[in-house]
Design an enzyme around this catalytic site. Structure first.
Site, short mmCIF file in Angstrom:
data_model
loop_
_atom_site.label_atom_id
_atom_site.label_comp_id
_atom_site.label_asym_id
_atom_site.label_seq_id
_atom_site.Cartn_x
_atom_site.Cartn_y
_atom_site.Cartn_z
N SER A 119 90.51 -11.73 -28.35
CA SER A 119 91.87 -11.14 -28.44
C SER A 119 92.87 -11.93 -29.27
O SER A 119 94.00 -11.49 -29.43
CB SER A 119 92.48 -10.87 -27.04
OG SER A 119 91.90 -9.74 -26.46
N THR A 120 92.48 -13.10 -29.80
CA THR A 120 93.49 -13.91 -30.51
C THR A 120 93.61 -13.55 -32.00
O THR A 120 94.39 -14.17 -32.71
CB THR A 120 93.16 -15.41 -30.42
OG1 THR A 120 91.89 -15.65 -31.05
CG2 THR A 120 93.15 -15.90 -28.99
N GLY B 191 87.09 -8.95 -38.20
CA GLY B 191 87.03 -10.21 -37.46
C GLY B 191 85.63 -10.59 -37.03
O GLY B 191 84.64 -10.39 -37.76
N VAL B 192 85.52 -11.11 -35.82
CA VAL B 192 84.24 -11.61 -35.33
C VAL B 192 83.25 -10.44 -35.13
O VAL B 192 82.05 -10.59 -35.34
CB VAL B 192 84.46 -12.48 -34.05
CG1 VAL B 192 84.85 -11.65 -32.86
CG2 VAL B 192 83.25 -13.33 -33.77
N ASP B 193 83.77 -9.29 -34.76
CA ASP B 193 82.95 -8.09 -34.57
C ASP B 193 82.24 -7.72 -35.89
O ASP B 193 81.01 -7.52 -35.93
CB ASP B 193 83.88 -6.95 -34.12
CG ASP B 193 83.16 -5.75 -33.56
OD1 ASP B 193 81.93 -5.82 -33.38
OD2 ASP B 193 83.84 -4.73 -33.29
N ASN C 225 85.69 -3.62 -29.80
CA ASN C 225 86.67 -2.65 -29.30
C ASN C 225 85.90 -1.60 -28.51
O ASN C 225 84.67 -1.56 -28.53
CB ASN C 225 87.49 -2.05 -30.45
CG ASN C 225 86.62 -1.29 -31.42
OD1 ASN C 225 86.02 -0.28 -31.08
ND2 ASN C 225 86.51 -1.80 -32.65
N VAL D 192 93.08 -9.79 -34.34
CA VAL D 192 93.72 -8.48 -34.50
C VAL D 192 94.51 -8.08 -33.25
O VAL D 192 95.57 -7.45 -33.34
CB VAL D 192 92.65 -7.40 -34.80
CG1 VAL D 192 93.24 -6.02 -34.87
CG2 VAL D 192 91.93 -7.72 -36.10
N ILE E 38 80.66 -18.11 -35.48
CA ILE E 38 79.83 -17.94 -34.27
C ILE E 38 78.47 -17.32 -34.58
O ILE E 38 77.51 -17.50 -33.82
CB ILE E 38 80.61 -17.11 -33.21
CG1 ILE E 38 80.03 -17.32 -31.81
CG2 ILE E 38 80.64 -15.63 -33.58
CD1 ILE E 38 80.90 -16.75 -30.71
#
Ligand code: AR6
Length: 219
Positions: free
Chosen positions: A146-147, A57-59, A49, A149, A36
């Site tokens: 949410s899919t 992840g994406v974060d 979070n 971690v 992304i």
């Protein structure tokens, strides 16, 4: 070649309204695989979070690609307003990203599905879309919140994601394009399938799906 699926939510309206009128552009949801952080939409949604201090992840990918300015803005937001509750959304600039904004939201941690997870996931998508619309943006890219971690089952997450984003697009003033950018081909087909099932459930015969094959060898 890269496969992108486009869902036009209002193709009939698009044919009727003169070109140049924003309403005439109709509303589209795109589904594609990939990272992304490379998106050229006006905003990218981050599955953050509540601390807004980054993570995996994406974060992690968004903070790495966008540079330290994003974290600095997040720090200021938390200092001013405290932690971001699950389901809420805030914006920062995009730092070094092509997107001008990052919209940070917090999805639910999946427990057993009986702890309000679907409601929180709905709010996370809804508030992200509404914030983008309030910012007068035209396009936004979204991950499968949410899919990773947080463990939300992909099929159930896709149903919430697609129905909420479709509803918000149709109700928005300026936002006309949402792009789901899914990390792998399995998640991509789950999201496209969820959209086809939503079309059937809603008897939305005017929705149309188009599969686009894009040459991405020269990015
Ligand atoms: N582009 C698109 N999708 C991605 C990318 C990427 N670069 N990287 C991962 N995904 P996750 P969550 C997919 O774990 O479940 C963080 O540490 C991934 O395959 O990023 O909401 C935060 O700080 C999955 O399908 O987010 C939080 O602590 C989806 O993005 C926590 O994780 C979401 O996975 C949030 O967990």
């Amino acid at each position: 070649m890269k496969t992108i699926v486009r869902l036009d939510l209002s193709p009939q309206q698009a044919n009727r309204v003169p070109a140049g009128d924003p309403v005439g552009e109709g509303s589209q949801i795109y589904f594609e695989g990939g990272d992304i952080t490379g998106q050229t939409t006006d905003a990218i949604v981050n599955a953050a979070n509540s601390s807004l201090m980054g993570g995996g992840g994406v974060d992690g990918a968004i903070h790495r690609a966008g540079g330290p300015a994003i974290l600095e803005e997040c720090r200021n937001i938390v200092a001013r307003d405290g932690h971001l509750p699950p389901g809420e959304a805030v914006q920062t600039t995009g730092g070094k990203l092509k997107a001008a904004f990052v919209i940070h939201t917090v999805g639910p941690i999946w427990r057993d599905g009986m702890q309000g997870e679907a409601g929180i996931l709905t709010s996370a998508y809804r508030n992200s879309m509404r914030l983008a619309d309030r910012l007068a943006l035209h396009s936004v890219a979204l991950p499968a919140i949410s899919t990773g971690v947080y463990g939300y089952p992909p099929k159930a997450a896709a149903e919430v994601a697609v129905s909420t984003v479709a509803d918000e697009l149709l109700a928005s003033r300026s936002l006309h394009q949402a792009r789901f950018v899914l990390w792998n081909s399995e998640m991509l087909s789950i999201f496209v399938q969820a959209a086809r099932e939503l079309q059937q459930r809603r008897k939305a015969e005017h929705w149309s799906f188009t599969t686009l094959e894009i040459d991405d060898s020269n990015p």
